[in-house]
Structures are given as C-alpha cells and as structure tokens.
Design a protein around this motif. Structure first.
Motif, mmCIF file in Angstrom:
data_model
loop_
_atom_site.group_PDB
_atom_site.id
_atom_site.type_symbol
_atom_site.label_atom_id
_atom_site.label_comp_id
_atom_site.label_asym_id
_atom_site.label_seq_id
_atom_site.Cartn_x
_atom_site.Cartn_y
_atom_site.Cartn_z
ATOM 1 N N ILE A 406 0.721 -1.197 0.714
ATOM 2 C CA ILE A 406 0.249 -0.544 -0.026
ATOM 3 C C ILE A 406 0.404 1.086 -0.008
ATOM 4 O O ILE A 406 0.164 2.101 -0.023
ATOM 5 C CB ILE A 406 -0.581 0.066 1.561
ATOM 6 C CG1 ILE A 406 -0.685 -0.137 2.634
ATOM 7 C CG2 ILE A 406 -1.908 -1.121 1.103
ATOM 8 C CD1 ILE A 406 -0.851 0.312 3.131
ATOM 9 N N ASP A 407 1.975 1.273 -0.035
ATOM 10 C CA ASP A 407 2.922 2.363 -0.204
ATOM 11 C C ASP A 407 2.553 2.803 -1.193
ATOM 12 O O ASP A 407 3.174 2.820 -2.149
ATOM 13 C CB ASP A 407 4.593 2.038 -0.134
ATOM 14 C CG ASP A 407 5.294 3.178 0.100
ATOM 15 O OD1 ASP A 407 5.307 4.341 -0.267
ATOM 16 O OD2 ASP A 407 6.061 2.658 1.404
ATOM 17 N N ARG A 408 2.389 4.507 -1.377
ATOM 18 C CA ARG A 408 2.204 5.080 -2.472
ATOM 19 C C ARG A 408 3.624 5.027 -2.954
ATOM 20 O O ARG A 408 3.090 5.654 -4.414
ATOM 21 C CB ARG A 408 2.058 6.374 -2.054
ATOM 22 C CG ARG A 408 0.652 6.644 -1.006
ATOM 23 C CD ARG A 408 0.070 8.078 -0.204
ATOM 24 N NE ARG A 408 -1.538 8.316 0.208
ATOM 25 C CZ ARG A 408 -1.525 7.526 1.420
ATOM 26 N NH1 ARG A 408 -0.431 7.724 1.909
ATOM 27 N NH2 ARG A 408 -2.706 7.694 1.457
ATOM 28 N N SER A 409 4.688 4.993 -3.198
ATOM 29 C CA SER A 409 5.671 4.771 -4.394
ATOM 30 C C SER A 409 5.708 3.763 -4.841
ATOM 31 O O SER A 409 6.559 3.308 -5.774
ATOM 32 C CB SER A 409 6.861 5.315 -3.244
ATOM 33 O OG SER A 409 6.798 4.200 -2.583
ATOM 34 N N VAL A 410 4.954 2.889 -4.554
ATOM 35 C CA VAL A 410 4.688 1.635 -5.431
ATOM 36 C C VAL A 410 4.831 1.146 -6.394
ATOM 37 O O VAL A 410 5.387 0.727 -7.656
ATOM 38 C CB VAL A 410 3.860 0.173 -5.615
ATOM 39 C CG1 VAL A 410 1.959 0.977 -4.856
ATOM 40 C CG2 VAL A 410 4.144 -0.620 -5.164
ATOM 41 N N SER A 427 1.610 -12.353 3.682
ATOM 42 C CA SER A 427 -0.010 -12.211 3.933
ATOM 43 C C SER A 427 0.135 -12.103 5.221
ATOM 44 O O SER A 427 0.360 -12.729 6.265
ATOM 45 C CB SER A 427 -1.059 -13.667 3.305
ATOM 46 O OG SER A 427 -0.451 -14.678 3.931
ATOM 47 N N ALA A 428 -0.940 -11.428 6.031
ATOM 48 C CA ALA A 428 -1.067 -10.997 6.660
ATOM 49 C C ALA A 428 -1.679 -12.134 7.783
ATOM 50 O O ALA A 428 -0.925 -13.014 8.960
ATOM 51 C CB ALA A 428 -2.662 -9.873 7.134
ATOM 52 N N GLU A 429 -2.320 -13.379 6.838
ATOM 53 C CA GLU A 429 -2.738 -14.682 6.965
ATOM 54 C C GLU A 429 -1.123 -15.458 7.915
ATOM 55 O O GLU A 429 -0.934 -16.126 8.852
ATOM 56 C CB GLU A 429 -3.416 -15.584 6.723
ATOM 57 C CG GLU A 429 -4.689 -15.464 6.335
ATOM 58 C CD GLU A 429 -4.894 -13.940 5.520
ATOM 59 O OE1 GLU A 429 -3.924 -13.238 5.001
ATOM 60 O OE2 GLU A 429 -6.147 -13.522 5.425
ATOM 61 N N THR A 430 -0.577 -15.198 6.961
ATOM 62 C CA THR A 430 0.864 -16.525 7.041
ATOM 63 C C THR A 430 1.618 -15.734 8.227
ATOM 64 O O THR A 430 2.407 -16.201 9.218
ATOM 65 C CB THR A 430 2.396 -15.687 6.527
ATOM 66 O OG1 THR A 430 0.581 -16.384 4.382
ATOM 67 C CG2 THR A 430 3.179 -16.468 6.008
ATOM 68 N N ASP A 462 -4.620 -6.092 0.701
ATOM 69 C CA ASP A 462 -3.319 -4.983 0.716
ATOM 70 C C ASP A 462 -2.842 -4.278 2.310
ATOM 71 O O ASP A 462 -1.911 -3.639 2.244
ATOM 72 C CB ASP A 462 -3.067 -4.262 -0.548
ATOM 73 C CG ASP A 462 -3.027 -5.057 -2.066
ATOM 74 O OD1 ASP A 462 -2.027 -5.806 -1.294
ATOM 75 O OD2 ASP A 462 -2.819 -5.137 -2.704
ATOM 76 N N TYR A 463 -4.172 -3.527 2.585
ATOM 77 C CA TYR A 463 -4.766 -2.908 3.396
ATOM 78 C C TYR A 463 -4.218 -3.298 4.429
ATOM 79 O O TYR A 463 -5.143 -3.278 6.263
ATOM 80 C CB TYR A 463 -5.735 -1.605 3.563
ATOM 81 C CG TYR A 463 -5.564 -0.830 2.379
ATOM 82 C CD1 TYR A 463 -5.084 0.528 2.610
ATOM 83 C CD2 TYR A 463 -5.406 -1.321 0.784
ATOM 84 C CE1 TYR A 463 -4.894 0.985 1.732
ATOM 85 C CE2 TYR A 463 -5.305 0.060 -0.223
ATOM 86 C CZ TYR A 463 -5.042 1.159 0.188
ATOM 87 O OH TYR A 463 -4.760 1.348 -0.547
#
Length: 519
Positions: A406-410, A427-430, A462-463
């Motif tokens: 989610i970085d704005r520079s992606v 991932s968040a789950e991982t 992503d968030y």
C-alpha cells in the motif's frame, strides 16, 4: 508413517531435485574453500606432531586449537557441523573454571598422567584417520581399542577433509542410524559407521551420477530432516529455496507482516547452509556475508553503486575521490570469497526511484547474467585505475527486497526490475502463523482483518494489518485498548483520510476488533 528405503529417497530426491542441487552446489563451493584453507593450516602430519594446547578446546577463540576451530571456529561449517554435546567428546579438554585438563569422563587429569593420556589420544586420532583415508576398515584402528572409534562426528568431519577421493559424507551416522541410515544401507564387514558412511556414499554416487560426496553431505542431511519431520511446515525453508533458485526475490504484503524480519532469517538460513534460521545465531564471520540497506526517496546511484565523495580540503580547495557504494562494496567482498553465499537485503525497495539507483546494474543483477565476467561499465568507469574494468555480480550474491503493497511509491517500481525479481507475498494470515501463539489474539487479529475487506469498509487485502502490530498483545505486555488507541486507530484513520464515511467505517472496524476479544 514414512517408509524409509532407497526407493523412497529416490522419489523424494527427484521431486525436489532442482532446489536440492542449488542448495548443495552453494554448500559445496563454501565447503571446498574452507577445506583448502584447513588443509593448508592443518596438514595431516600436524595431527601427528601437535602439542596439547594445539588440540584442546576450552582456552577460547584466540587459541585456534583444532577442537575449537572445527566445532565453533573458522572450520565449524566445513563438512557439516559438530556442535552440541559437551567438551568431553574430544577426549581431553581444558576446564576454564577449574583451570585444569579434564578427560572424557569429566574428571581432572593429574599432571603425571597428562602427557601419557594425550600421547595415546593423538596416536589414536592419527591412526583412525590414516586407516580411513586408505579405506582399510579391517585394522585395529576401527575397533573399540581406538578411543576415537566411538567419536564418529569428529573423525568423519576430518576424514571428509583429508580423504582425497571424497567418498565420505560429513554425517555422524550413529545419529538416528536405526531410523534412517541402516534403512538406506547396511554395511557388510568391520568398520562400523565409518564403513557404512563410505559404502553408502559410494553407492549413492553410482546410483545418482550427478552427485558427489559434497552434494550428498547436505542432501542426505536434508533427507534426514525431512524424514524426522523437522522441516515440515517450516515456511522459511521454502522461501530459502526460492532465493536459491531465483537469485532475487521481493517479499511484499500488508504493513506489519514481518517482511524485514523474515528477510533477515531467510538470509541467515542460506548463509549458514540451513543450520540456523535466526539472524542472531549467525557467527561473527557469517554476519560479514549479510548486507543491509533501506531505500528512501533521496537514495541514489552514488549511494548504491559508486560516486564522487568530498575529501579533506587542501589549501581551501575541496577534493573529490571515487568511492564504492553499499552494493558495490558488498559485491567486492563476495568476489573474494566465492565459496560462500552472500545475501544483500534492500528494505523498502520501492521507496526510491529504482532506475536512478540501479542504473546499468539492471543487466548485472539479472539471474541469467550472474557471473558473466564481461559485465558492464559503470558510470564512473573512466575514473577507475583500469578504465577497461567492468562490473559484474557473481553467482554467490543473492538479493532480497521488501516492500509494502500500500505504499504510495509502489507505482514507481520499474517494470524492468519487476522482471528480474520473483515476488513472494507475505499475507496477514501468514504473518499470524509465523508470529502469534495466543489463540485469543489470533481471533481478534482475524476479526479485524476480515472487517477491513468487508463490503462495509471496502478495502483490499493489501490494507490488512500484519501480526507484528499484535506482538506485545500476544505476549501479554499490552492491553487491547492501548493497542487500538496508539497503533491501530491512527493507521486505520490514515487509510480513510478524506473519506466522508470515515466515522462509519472506523466504528465498524472498532466493533469488529473489540467483539473479536469477546468471542
């Protein structure tokens, strides 16, 4: 239950062949380099003539004794490790606390007996090594009359180094012999695990011609770990295999998923050839094989590759000199020791302008062009002592990048660079599987992340929030309220900056978070 036999080994080997050979080849290069240095420093005749303090462990790193160097020092990773157990496994050792020599029974040795005991121990070690090199397993050295016969970890490691024919693997086959090694090969004749080691190695090389004893040391040990379930479910090993195969990987995902932490531990596993998977467990020398930088908007080519830097003023005039940047300096270290794996971590890799930082290194870091000594001219090549000098990245250099999705520079991440990296999502789950042990905290974590992607909020995965935000809560060092007020709420508010439904969405997320605690 796994049915261990040669056919099962074959199936496992061919199923995992590419990754196993990549890892084994990297390990072989490192071991051969260490072996060369060891044989120069410790020729076999030195074993025969060495003094007591050249042998014993216990006097510290500066003593550079044989026992210290092969267990914990410079040669600890040569032909697999022999760490573990107590110092009595060496027969004689120095007790620092008591300031006296001890024997294998952990009893002090009197001054009158010390010379005789060491002379016998030294003679036994030389005899079993000499017989093992000659593959003469019928002699008395391979019997209980030799005090080293029951110490195969030490002897096997040394036989691997001293045996020019390379028909031993660096595995102590006394360890789990009934569970694994005897099911692959039962020796016929005297010599115990030494004969078994030699004949199993020879048999395997005949069956799999692409493998030599170096490869087999690490592959057979990987099989040992697989059979005993020690690597089952270990996701780090999978990431390490991806790095070995692809040379360049990027760990990407939501904030707080532990990407930097994971990157360092992947590096530790590769550098140590799988012996450790925590960067804090690397030796001092191994830490030199790990490089780390964090990109930011002002980071550029001169920081990364090379550039002119001001020197001391002379007569009021500022001078400039050409200096290597972080990556070029790291590569120069790796070039001088190509038997070892070197890992360079670029944290927040998408936070600088990639093309401006890498320049012509787009070509050099490509996995297909690693080790091509033709290389490329850097932007400052005309200032080199040799203007015809070209830069290339050797095979033993691996790159791990990390980035938040989610970085704005992606969006600035160069497509040419995307092609040269393998992207692995964390991932968040991982992150929860890797980092959280408290089931109640996992439930709160899951409820909040489910709410983030719910239609009422409308964000993508992503968030979602990574488990690193929940570590203190997991350890009982933080309250639900404190975590929400100081970390989660400010982050989520930032997600919805300018959104006219901010209050409704924050209320929905807060309710999900605290309701998760009530379940």
């Amino acid at each position: 239950m796994i049915q261990v036999d040669i056919n099962h080994f074959s199936d496992w080997y061919f199923e995992n062949k590419v990754a196993l050979l990549e890892r084994a080849e990297a390990w072989k290069k490192q071991t051969i380099q260490l072996e060369k240095e060891f044989l120069k420093e410790w020729p076999l005749e030195r074993i025969k003539e060495m003094e007591l303090d050249e042998y014993v462990i216990g006097r510290g790193a500066d003593n550079k004794s044989l026992c210290y160097e092969i267990e914990a020092g410079k040669y600890s990773d040569m032909h697999l490790g022999i760490r573990g157990g107590t110092a009595n496994k060496f027969g004689i050792y120095w007790n620092k606390e008591k300031k006296v020599y001890y024997n294998k029974r952990n009893q002090p040795i009197s001054a009158t007996e010390l010379e005789t005991e060491f002379a016998k121990l030294k003679a036994d070690l030389f005899a079993i090594l000499e017989a093992g090199i000659a593959k003469d397993f019928e002699v008395e050295a391979f019997s209980s009359k030799n005090s080293f016969f029951t110490r195969p970890a030490i002897v096997t490691k040394l036989l691997c180094a001293y045996s020019a024919e390379n028909t031993y693997v660096g595995i102590n086959m006394n360890l789990d012999n009934d569970k694994i090694w005897k099911k692959l090969y039962i020796p016929q004749g005297k010599g115990g695990v030494y004969l078994q080691n030699h004949e199993l190695t020879t048999m395997m090389m005949e069956r799999f011609p692409e493998l030599d004893a170096y490869h087999l040391s690490v592959i057979l040990w990987d099989y040992h770990e697989y059979v005993l379930g020690k690597n089952n479910g270990n996701k780090l090993s999978g990431y390490c295999e991806q790095l070995l195969i692809n040379k360049n990987i990027i760990l990407h995902g939501a904030p707080g998923t532990g990407k930097t932490y994971l990157a360092k531990n992947i590096a530790a596993e590769l550098i140590s050839n799988g012996r450790v998977n925590d960067v804090n467990d690397l030796t001092e020398n191994q830490h030199q094989q790990l490089g780390f930088v964090q990109f930011h908007p002002s980071y550029d080519y001169t920081d990364f590759v090379e550039g002119l830097r001001p020197t001391n003023t002379v007569g009021g005039v500022v001078g400039f000199e050409l200096r290597a940047g972080s990556f070029k300096s790291f590569v120069e270290q790796a070039l001088s020791n190509q038997g070892n794996a070197y890992v360079f971590i670029i944290d927040e890799i998408n936070r600088s302008e990639i093309s401006r930082v890498f320049g012509e290194l787009f070509f050099s870091i490509d996995p297909e062009y690693r080790g091509h000594k033709d290389g490329v001219y850097t932007q400052y090549a005309n200032l080199h002592a040799d203007p015809t000098e070209k830069f290339y990245v050797p095979e033993n250099v691996y790159i791990i990048g990390t980035m938040n999705d989610i970085d704005r520079s992606v969006d600035t991440f160069d497509f040419a660079m995307r092609r040269r990296f393998t992207f692995l999502e964390i991932s968040a789950e991982t992150s929860a599987e890797n980092m959280l042990s408290n089931n109640k905290v996992k439930e709160i974590f899951s409820q909040l992340n489910a709410a983030i992607v719910a239609p009422e909020v409308g964000l993508t995965k992503d968030y979602q929030i990574g488990a690193s935000y929940f570590l203190k809560l997991n350890a009982g060092e933080e309250t639900l309220e404190h975590l929400w007020e100081t970390k989660l709420c400010p982050l989520l508010n930032d997600y919805f900056r300018g959104d006219h439904k901010l209050r409704e969405k924050m209320f929905f997320l807060r309710r999900a978070y605290f309701n998760g605690a009530d379940r």
